[in-house]
Design an enzyme around this catalytic site. Structure first.
Site, PDB file in Angstrom:
ATOM      1  N   ASP A   4       0.786  -1.381   0.315  1.00 32.42           N
ATOM      2  CA  ASP A   4       0.117  -0.307  -0.006  1.00 32.42           C
ATOM      3  C   ASP A   4       1.062   1.668   0.014  1.00 32.42           C
ATOM      4  O   ASP A   4       0.766   1.869   0.822  1.00 32.42           O
ATOM      5  CB  ASP A   4      -0.870  -0.027   0.970  1.00 32.42           C
ATOM      6  CG  ASP A   4      -2.617  -0.892   0.925  1.00 32.42           C
ATOM      7  OD1 ASP A   4      -2.962  -0.246  -0.328  1.00 32.42           O
ATOM      8  OD2 ASP A   4      -2.821  -1.143   1.626  1.00 32.42           O
ATOM      9  N   ASP A   5       1.563   1.896  -0.626  1.00 32.88           N
ATOM     10  CA  ASP A   5       2.610   3.001  -1.239  1.00 32.88           C
ATOM     11  C   ASP A   5       3.413   2.782   0.131  1.00 32.88           C
ATOM     12  O   ASP A   5       3.946   3.891   0.584  1.00 32.88           O
ATOM     13  CB  ASP A   5       1.823   3.831  -1.480  1.00 32.88           C
ATOM     14  CG  ASP A   5       0.856   3.907  -3.189  1.00 32.88           C
ATOM     15  OD1 ASP A   5       1.626   3.077  -3.497  1.00 32.88           O
ATOM     16  OD2 ASP A   5      -0.170   4.160  -2.753  1.00 32.88           O
ATOM     17  N   ALA A   6       3.773   1.803   1.097  1.00 32.30           N
ATOM     18  CA  ALA A   6       5.127   2.181   1.877  1.00 32.30           C
ATOM     19  C   ALA A   6       6.189   2.143   1.371  1.00 32.30           C
ATOM     20  O   ALA A   6       5.935   1.562   0.202  1.00 32.30           O
ATOM     21  CB  ALA A   6       4.739   1.555   2.774  1.00 32.30           C
TER      22      ALA A   6
ATOM     23  N   ARG B  80      -1.372   2.623 -11.784  1.00 34.20           N
ATOM     24  CA  ARG B  80      -0.548   3.847 -12.386  1.00 34.20           C
ATOM     25  C   ARG B  80      -0.286   3.765 -13.703  1.00 34.20           C
ATOM     26  O   ARG B  80      -0.673   5.718 -13.705  1.00 34.20           O
ATOM     27  CB  ARG B  80       0.386   4.515 -10.861  1.00 34.20           C
ATOM     28  CG  ARG B  80      -0.227   4.196  -9.608  1.00 34.20           C
ATOM     29  CD  ARG B  80       0.178   5.034  -9.015  1.00 34.20           C
ATOM     30  NE  ARG B  80      -0.002   4.736  -7.368  1.00 34.20           N
ATOM     31  CZ  ARG B  80      -0.040   4.212  -6.402  1.00 34.20           C
ATOM     32  NH1 ARG B  80      -1.304   4.119  -6.523  1.00 34.20           N
ATOM     33  NH2 ARG B  80       0.494   3.461  -5.831  1.00 34.20           N
TER      34      ARG B  80
END
Lengths: 378, 600
Positions: free
Chosen positions: B217-219, B401
């Site tokens: 999650d984008d960490a 993305r």
């Protein structure tokens, strides 16, 4: 064996007993059956909602949470043989708010035997539809000099709908007794009275004639015969259930409208409750969501509990609450508090909201039971 | 015949619109018409719209005549020799500014090679299509527009060197990055805008792989050794400001160490760092509660007698102290005067911010993320040559993305680092990836950027080859140290006796309506009551009139203000909010009568 089943009639619902009866092998021993029935009773009791379960709140959350994911409006049925129906969140709001005038009233008319196979289906459909005079007229001619109106009819359309001249003449006469009427070919001529020879009157009369009711059921604006499975039925836009049920080709037990209030006045409150459940469930299913039907049943029960359909609004269900504080915490608090003070209402703090306000244990779950002990007197 | 409008107002009609527009445009290029004027012909309504008002977004383009650019080699040479300026070209009509409306009438060529007879304008450079911040994104034409926008927005929040004179400036909420580096992958705009003189990020060695789930999650996962060597380290500055206000009657605030008998005196410990003048000394270590500027104010309400009675006891304490959770070192003290002539004291406090879990980092491609874990170098994966990455980025951030530019920067950053040169990543005009790959191969690495890596904990070789290289990463200004907040006990509001709201007031975290519903749904009735006990009160109630009675603890006496002494009064436990409701009902002339009953 029958005796044994009879014994359990109070402990199990009739439907469960009948199910068991049907599925039991013929030569089952008494002892075995008893064991099965005992097991069923314990299972059944386990499935019951426990006392103190906050069913209302869980129901509200269970409908509300998937409601946030609903697409606001669905724009399908763009095809030829369907009508655009209000679905999605607007429809749910409409039903639960108990709106008297719904945005797309509809009736599903099931037909009796020969007709349900498709016999005369188009003619039947058109005969139900409310027809006004202007729909079968091809031309109006207004003669100012003679002060008369000539109406030319479209005979093909008349045939389609199934109207003939006597019917038209009759309905014109019924509405305008003072007009002199004469027919020649496909033209009906109307002559105004000497007294009302004003020019204005002539045109006014023409406009009135346009809206004369010729045949069909009032309120039915559109009809659509469709085939569902292997039988034909008629869907109408606009409802008039009372009149429709009077028709002899209609299969009365199955014909239903989607207007809750109409159902409640024609078929009674239990039917209305069922319609609420069905209609809401239809929307939820349509959106691909999964809500247990028992939540909807509870909502429908609350709405219909008084015998009349009440919406979940401050004028409906909420108004029926006995607690002043509960009502005040919903909407328009000042109104409720003032009225309560005028008549000296007493709030017994019996439900959740009031007790949260007072920081008392709410009477659900662990807050419901109390312990009573006998005090030993020494 | 066409109608002509100027700034939306009708000004007249034109016989031959095309001829008229040509005349205006030629005039603008010659300089007889203001170059602020834009003209636009609407074919559908056959109206002429002219605008010269403010607020239109305009951009410069080279004028094309008969398929030939008006900008010639000689212009460029003169520009290079500083003989002419850009504005001269605008004056000469070689370059003109078009607004959104006039662009509808123009046919703009993307490059010199694409020029045809029909074209009316030529882009100065394809990069000119985007703004300053966006053109700082390398390889921007390889990623979706939305990501590029996010990337350029993120750069504005990056820590760097915001001003050269920062040691003597007093600014609110300012961060300085400790070791800023020039990006390895640059665009032309980095030169043009002098970005390299005040960069705001660092070239990090990035491996695109997961690490025990600590970068989901984008960490991102950071290397502790890198942090210890100063990676992502910054200083946070905030001032404490006090002003000696003047009040009516010749009274003023006074900056000094407050006397002990001043109203609201804190404790001696809190004032210990103040020097004689009531101001803290430089390089003092301060923590929460410490007074930075000691100040007293005159009493708020002056009675006529008090004016002649200047007992220090009547003065109020109004010192500036460090708020809850704050700490730092006094960096710089400034004593000056403000525009009203009042003495003004500003004390700048500095606090070192070392990257910690929850700090926000981003590349230049809209790939932001917070630190999920800081790992010892020993536990970091390493390559065959012994390189451990500074940062681990999760591969799951890529597919949805589609930030291809992020991936390309990794390769070119690697080439740049290995061959010690800056790579050009200018929008639409980049060094071809093919060449970079060839160079990478010649430097002794796999041309696709992957390397064999080994698990730092077990030492096992990893099954997959890991995509590893250099990406320019920036630390963003959102740091946990400024946002962390928790409370068990704390201040309450005066009116409702409920906890205050917000981090600044050390407030509680609200258990709201919907959260309350979950307690009810679980039937956790008594737990719910306990959670709402924050404003619990015990009030005496008169059994006679059902209203709140008085308990005089001083005389230990119970009485009802309405019914007097001889009534039964009992204590009940309710929320203070409810007691408040009863009071408000009374003010509405409604008699709220409590009927008491024994619970059992």
């Amino acid at each position: 064996m029958k005796n044994l089943f009879k014994k359990y009639e109070g402990k199990l619902p009739l439907k469960v007993i009948n199910d068991l009866k049907e599925n039991m092998p013929k030569n089952i021993s008494e002892a075995k059956l008893k064991k099965i029935l005992e097991e069923t009773v314990t299972e059944y009791n386990k499935m019951l909602v426990q006392p103190g379960e906050s069913v209302g709140l869980v129901g509200a959350e269970s409908i509300g949470e998937p409601g946030t994911q609903m697409t606001l409006n669905t724009f399908h049925f763009a095809g030829v043989a369907e009508m655009n129906v209000t679905m999605g969140l607007p429809r749910i709001i409409e039903i639960l708010d108990g709106k008297k005038n719904i945005s797309t009233p509809m009736t599903e008319i099931y037909l009796k035997k020969p007709y349900s196979q498709g016999k005369d289906i188009k003619r039947l459909a058109l005969s139900i539809k409310e027809t006004t005079l202007k729909e079968i007229v091809s031309e109006f001619v207004v003669d100012i000099a003679e002060s008369k109106i000539e109406i030319k009819f479209d005979e093909k359309k008349m045939q389609d709908i199934g109207v003939d001249y006597p019917v038209i003449q009759k309905s014109i006469k019924a509405n305008f007794k003072e007009l002199a009427l004469s027919k020649k070919g496909d033209v009906i001529t109307l002559k105004l009275n000497e007294k009302e020879k004003e020019l204005n009157q002539l045109f006014k009369t023409k406009e009135k004639i346009k809206e004369i009711y010729v045949q069909g059921i009032k309120g039915i604006t559109q009809v659509l015969p469709i085939k569902k499975g292997d039988e034909f039925l008629i869907i109408t836009a606009g409802t008039n259930l009372k009149k429709i049920l009077e028709l002899d080709f209609v299969n009365k037990p199955r014909t239903i409208s989607n207007n809750v209030f109409e159902i409640s006045s024609v078929l009674g409150i239990e039917a209305a409750r069922q319609v609420i459940i069905n209609e809401v469930y239809k929307v939820i299913e349509n959106q691909g969501l999964n809500v247990d039907i028992r939540h909807l049943m509870l909502v429908a029960d609350t709405m219909c509990a008084t015998g009349a359909v009440k919406g979940v609004t401050r004028y409906g269900v909420v108004k029926e609450k006995s607690s002043v504080l509960a009502r005040a915490s919903f909407e328009t608090p000042i109104k409720h508090i003032f009225n309560a003070s005028l008549i000296g209402e007493v709030d017994n703090l019996n439900s959740v909201v009031e007790n949260v306000m007072l920081n008392q244990p709410v009477p659900v779950g662990t807050g419901l039971p109390g312990l009573i002990t006998k005090v030993k007197r020494s | 015949m066409s109608e002509a409008y100027l700034n939306g107002k009708f000004i007249g009609t034109v016989e031959n619109p095309n001829e008229f527009i040509k005349k205006v445009r030629d005039g603008r290029r010659k300089g007889t018409v203001s170059n602020n004027l834009n003209i636009y012909y609407n074919k559908i309504t056959s109206n002429i719209q002219m605008n010269d008002d403010k607020g239109r977004l305009r951009r410069p383009l080279i004028v094309i005549k008969d398929g030939q650019s008006l900008l010639t080699e000689s212009h460029i040479k003169k520009l290079e020799n500083n003989e002419i300026l850009f504005s001269d070209l605008v004056k000469q009509g070689v370059i003109e500014y078009l607004d959104a409306a006039e662009e509808e009438n123009a046919f703009v060529a993307f490059s010199r090679e694409a020029l045809t007879k029909e074209h009316t304008h030529l882009e100065i450079a394809p990069m000119a299509m985007v703004g300053l911040c966006t053109s700082l994104v390398p390889y921007a034409n390889f990623s979706p527009g939305a990501r590029i926008s996010i990337g350029s927005k993120n750069q504005k929040q990056a820590l760097g060197m915001y001003a050269i004179n920062f040691p003597i400036r007093i600014d609110m909420d300012i961060n300085m990055l400790h070791y800023p580096q020039m990006p390895l992958v640059q665009s032309v705009m980095h030169d043009v805008s002098n970005y390299n003189k005040h960069p705001s990020g660092q070239n990090m060695v990035v491996a695109i792989m997961s690490y025990k789930g600590y970068n989901v999650d984008d960490a991102v996962v950071l290397n502790r050794a890198s942090i210890d060597r100063g990676l992502g380290r910054s200083t946070y500055y905030r001032p404490a400001i006090a002003e000696e206000l003047r009040y009516s009657g010749g009274l003023t605030d006074e900056v000094s160490i407050p006397d002990k008998d001043v109203k609201g005196y804190k404790s001696e410990k809190d004032y210990r760092l103040l020097e004689k003048d009531g101001i803290i000394f430089q390089e003092a270590k301060v923590t929460e509660g410490d007074v930075i500027i000691g100040k007293t104010s005159p009493p708020r309400f002056l009675s006529s007698m008090d004016q002649y009675n200047f007992a220090p006891s009547s003065r109020r304490e109004s010192s500036k102290a460090l708020k809850h959770g704050e700490e730092g070192i006094v960096d710089f003290v400034l004593i000056t005067e403000n525009s009203e002539g009042n003495r003004l004291i500003q004390v700048k406090i500095r606090d070192q911010r070392i990257p910690e879990i929850g700090d926000k980092f981003t590349s230049r491609h809209g790939q932001k993320g917070v630190v999920g874990l800081i790992v010892d170098q020993a536990d970091m994966p390493f390559t065959a040559s012994g390189i451990t990455p500074d940062l681990l980025f999760s591969p799951h951030g890529i597919p949805s993305r589609m930030t291809i530019s992020h991936l390309i920067e990794l390769i070119s950053g690697k080439v740049g680092a290995l061959s010690s040169r800056y790579i050009d990543g200018t929008l639409f005009d980049v060094e071809p990836e093919k060449m970079l790959r060839k160079e990478l191969l010649s430097l002794g690495f796999r041309e696709n950027g992957v390397e064999t890596m080994y698990n730092g904990i077990t030492g096992e070789q990893m099954e997959a080859k890991i995509y590893i290289g250099n990406i320019y990463y920036m630390k963003l200004r959102h740091m946990v140290a400024n946002k962390i907040h928790a409370r068990a006990r704390g201040p309450i509001q005066l009116l409702t006796r409920q906890p205050t709201e917000g981090r600044a007031k050390e407030g509680g975290l609200r258990l709201g309506e919907m959260e309350k519903d979950t307690f009810v749904a679980h039937g956790a009735s008594l737990l719910l009551k306990e959670r709402f006990d924050a404003d619990r009160t015990i009030v005496p109630v008169c059994e006679e009139c059902g209203m709140v009675a008085v308990h005089d603890t001083f005389k230990n006496r119970l009485y009802c203000p309405v019914c007097g002494d001889n009534v039964e009064i009992n204590f009940i436990e309710v929320s203070y909010a409810f007691k408040l409701l009863l009071d408000e009902l009374k003010s509405l002339t409604i008699h709220p009568k409590l009927i008491l009953k024994n619970k059992y």
